[in-house]
Design an enzyme around this catalytic site. Structure first.
Site, PDB file in Angstrom:
ATOM      1  N   LYS A 106     113.082  61.825  -5.008  1.00 14.05           N
ATOM      2  CA  LYS A 106     112.429  61.450  -3.595  1.00 14.05           C
ATOM      3  C   LYS A 106     111.759  62.764  -3.472  1.00 14.05           C
ATOM      4  O   LYS A 106     111.613  63.751  -4.047  1.00 14.05           O
ATOM      5  CB  LYS A 106     113.444  61.883  -2.656  1.00 14.05           C
TER       6      LYS A 106
HETATM    7  P1  NAD Z   1     108.578  54.511   9.529  1.00 16.68           P
HETATM    8  O1  NAD Z   1     107.969  55.797   9.703  1.00 16.68           O
HETATM    9  O2  NAD Z   1     107.815  53.242   9.448  1.00 16.68           O
HETATM   10  O3  NAD Z   1     109.655  54.311  10.989  1.00 16.68           O
HETATM   11  C1  NAD Z   1     110.262  55.218  11.626  1.00 16.68           C
HETATM   12  C2  NAD Z   1     110.793  54.835  12.951  1.00 16.68           C
HETATM   13  O4  NAD Z   1     111.669  55.867  13.331  1.00 16.68           O
HETATM   14  C3  NAD Z   1     109.617  54.908  13.934  1.00 16.68           C
HETATM   15  O5  NAD Z   1     109.740  54.000  15.084  1.00 16.68           O
HETATM   16  C4  NAD Z   1     109.792  56.233  14.721  1.00 16.68           C
HETATM   17  O6  NAD Z   1     109.100  56.411  15.897  1.00 16.68           O
HETATM   18  C5  NAD Z   1     111.193  56.254  14.568  1.00 16.68           C
HETATM   19  N1  NAD Z   1     111.811  57.426  14.837  1.00 16.68           N
HETATM   20  C6  NAD Z   1     111.579  58.812  14.269  1.00 16.68           C
HETATM   21  N2  NAD Z   1     112.372  59.915  14.628  1.00 16.68           N
HETATM   22  C7  NAD Z   1     113.216  59.213  15.641  1.00 16.68           C
HETATM   23  C8  NAD Z   1     114.021  59.719  16.422  1.00 16.68           C
HETATM   24  N3  NAD Z   1     114.425  61.031  16.692  1.00 16.68           N
HETATM   25  N4  NAD Z   1     114.688  58.871  17.350  1.00 16.68           N
HETATM   26  C9  NAD Z   1     114.304  57.298  17.287  1.00 16.68           C
HETATM   27  N5  NAD Z   1     113.576  56.961  16.449  1.00 16.68           N
HETATM   28  C10 NAD Z   1     112.945  57.683  15.590  1.00 16.68           C
HETATM   29  O7  NAD Z   1     109.830  54.698   8.636  1.00 16.68           O
HETATM   30  P2  NAD Z   1     110.619  53.411   7.893  1.00 16.68           P
HETATM   31  O8  NAD Z   1     109.901  53.263   6.475  1.00 16.68           O
HETATM   32  O9  NAD Z   1     110.791  52.323   8.662  1.00 16.68           O
HETATM   33  O10 NAD Z   1     111.943  54.201   7.647  1.00 16.68           O
HETATM   34  C11 NAD Z   1     113.219  54.369   8.671  1.00 16.68           C
HETATM   35  C12 NAD Z   1     114.167  54.477   7.780  1.00 16.68           C
HETATM   36  O11 NAD Z   1     114.626  53.685   6.714  1.00 16.68           O
HETATM   37  C13 NAD Z   1     114.333  56.019   7.021  1.00 16.68           C
HETATM   38  O12 NAD Z   1     115.515  56.434   7.182  1.00 16.68           O
HETATM   39  C14 NAD Z   1     114.055  55.562   5.675  1.00 16.68           C
HETATM   40  O13 NAD Z   1     114.334  56.691   4.819  1.00 16.68           O
HETATM   41  C15 NAD Z   1     114.881  54.170   5.612  1.00 16.68           C
HETATM   42  N6  NAD Z   1     114.443  53.239   4.539  1.00 16.68           N
HETATM   43  C16 NAD Z   1     112.996  52.884   4.316  1.00 16.68           C
HETATM   44  C17 NAD Z   1     112.711  51.951   3.362  1.00 16.68           C
HETATM   45  C18 NAD Z   1     111.252  51.443   3.329  1.00 16.68           C
HETATM   46  O14 NAD Z   1     111.259  50.742   2.392  1.00 16.68           O
HETATM   47  N7  NAD Z   1     110.424  51.895   4.345  1.00 16.68           N
HETATM   48  C19 NAD Z   1     113.831  51.667   2.413  1.00 16.68           C
HETATM   49  C20 NAD Z   1     114.950  52.077   2.516  1.00 16.68           C
HETATM   50  C21 NAD Z   1     115.342  53.029   3.503  1.00 16.68           C
END
Ligand code: NAD
Length: 425
Positions: A106
């Site tokens: 990561k």
């Molecule tokens: P992203 O940046 O596209 O979206 C993140 C979202 O979380 C946004 O809507 C943001 O406004 C919101 N957010 C941030 N802080 C917040 C808070 N304090 N309260 C409420 N909402 C909040 O990110 P993503 O890619 O959608 O990732 C989201 C989660 O999923 C992360 O934990 C990431 O590690 C996990 N994840 C993502 C992927 C992927 O393929 N993108 C894969 C596995 C896991």
């Protein structure tokens, strides 16, 4: 959440519990208790206002026991080494649960990406990649998007990594745009995988999706994808929050209309006939399915007792703390753990990597078919483990993952451990 906690210690507790269950050899336990490598770099750029600024960038490789490290890059002002180590360890266990030949890595860059210009982000991405380029690559450590990073940032990563190479390699990063080495089906893959898992579990529990009330934390890549899929399956989304606030409407929220609103306004608050709600309010709403899809630790000791959902589908990495997990277990809430639930993204990343290395292109249909097959196999492997050992789904997923990584270490039997192993077992 008020208290800052050590995220890496949280992941290791899960690992330790699984290791105990498996009676893991001491040398394997020690090897997997810490990351193989932690690299901290300090990329410096000139900001748009002409002033120089130095950032902190980190890349952690937790384990390469099963193959090259694999894991996203997160841009966040709150990122830390402990968080990065935790996220890298989760990747090790996640890749093992779905049985792809990757280890766990990561990266984070501590920056306020949402308030930086594209020019600043491009310069910062280049400097970060140049600083870590010796330890990454298609056969060493493969990057991907995470919070606040996207297809454009992946394109800059590929560009920076390749700038001094004699031949061009797309496979240093996945989650790329299809216009620049990406795979069909990758963009929404994590959400699609989440949905497949939810659908299968709801059939397994005889808890059918239609008309179920859903609340979602986060409306980014993962949150918005799963929102659209559960909506199409007939669920009623009653609340969604993001970093700026949240919206609540008992009659239901249309995520497609919300997406259009969000694209214009860059936030979800104020959307059509909705009332405001905060994260804790959302978590405690009477609903059937709660989907945390934002940051770690949002379901914690302070709010877990107020959860009313029957199922928690973990879209985010580490959304539930250890204390919360115990509370949810006592309440009989069925938690579908992150290392299985959100693995659709890395399953498709594996296919993207394969396509890049073999210079082939799969159709979207083919990608989704392969991902679904892999996710369903993993899900049933976890359920079998859960029923065999009479443990929660999270405990079962960790037992399965640790068992698989340990087997890959045993088959190689690191020469410098052999002697210790013979003496101590
Ligand atoms: P992203 O940046 O596209 O979206 C993140 C979202 O979380 C946004 O809507 C943001 O406004 C919101 N957010 C941030 N802080 C917040 C808070 N304090 N309260 C409420 N909402 C909040 O990110 P993503 O890619 O959608 O990732 C989201 C989660 O999923 C992360 O934990 C990431 O590690 C996990 N994840 C993502 C992927 C992927 O393929 N993108 C894969 C596995 C896991």
């Amino acid at each position: 959440m008020t208290k800052k906690y050590d995220l890496f210690a949280e992941v290791n507790l899960q690992f330790e519990r699984a290791a105990k269950h498996l009676k893991l050899e001491r040398w394997i336990f020690q090897k997997l208790s810490q990351p193989e490598r932690e690299l901290v770099v300090h990329p410096s750029i000139i900001m748009d206002n002409g002033k120089p600024r130095t950032f902190v960038g980190i890349r952690v490789q937790h384990s390469t026991a099963k193959g090259p490290a694999k894991g996203g890059v997160r841009y966040s002002p709150d990122a830390s080494l402990s968080e990065c180590k935790a996220l890298a360890a989760w990747m090790t266990w996640k890749c093992a649960v779905i049985d792809v030949p990757f280890g766990g890595g990561k990266g984070v860059v501590v920056c306020d990406a949402l308030n930086m210009s594209q020019n600043e982000l491009k310069k910062l991405t280049w400097e970060y990649i140049l600083a870590i380029k010796d330890i990454i690559g298609p056969y060493k450590d493969i990057l991907a998007p995470d919070m606040n990073t996207n297809e454009r940032i992946m394109a800059w990563i590929v560009e920076a990594y390749n700038h001094d190479k004699t031949h061009f390699e797309f496979a240093v990063a996945t989650g790329k745009s299809t216009s620049f080495g990406g795979s069909f089906g990758r963009k929404g893959a994590t959400g699609t995988g989440l949905f497949f898992v939810l659908e299968e579990i709801s059939n397994y529990l005889n808890y059918f999706l239609s008309e179920k009330k859903v609340a979602i934390l986060g409306f980014g890549n993962v949150g918005s994808s799963i929102a659209k899929l559960v909506y199409k399956a007939g669920c009623r989304i009653i609340a969604i929050t993001d970093i700026h606030g949240g919206i609540w409407r008992e009659k239901g929220i249309n995520p497609f209309k919300l997406q259009a609103y969000m694209n214009r306004r860059k936030k979800i608050v104020g959307f059509d006939n909705t009332k405001p709600i905060d994260n804790n309010g959302l978590i405690s709403l009477p609903c059937d399915i709660l989907i945390p899809a934002a940051i770690a630790g949002q379901i914690n000791a302070n709010n877990a007792d107020s959860v009313k959902a029957k199922i928690i589908l973990e879209g985010a990495n580490g959304p539930t703390t250890k204390e919360a997990d115990e509370i949810l277990k006592k309440k009989g809430i069925f938690v579908i753990p992150d290392i299985l639930a959100n693995a659709g993204g890395v399953a498709v990343s594996h296919l993207e990597w394969m396509q890049n290395l073999n210079k082939i292109i799969f159709s979207e249909q083919e990608v989704i078919r392969r991902m679904k097959t892999r996710m369903m196999k993993a899900l049933w492997d976890v359920l079998a483990m859960m029923n065999k050992h009479n443990v929660t789904m999270r405990e079962a997923a960790y037992i399965l993952a640790v068992k698989r990584v340990a087997e890959s270490l045993r088959i190689k039997k690191f020469h410098n451990y052999e002697e210790i192993d013979l003496k101590t077992g």
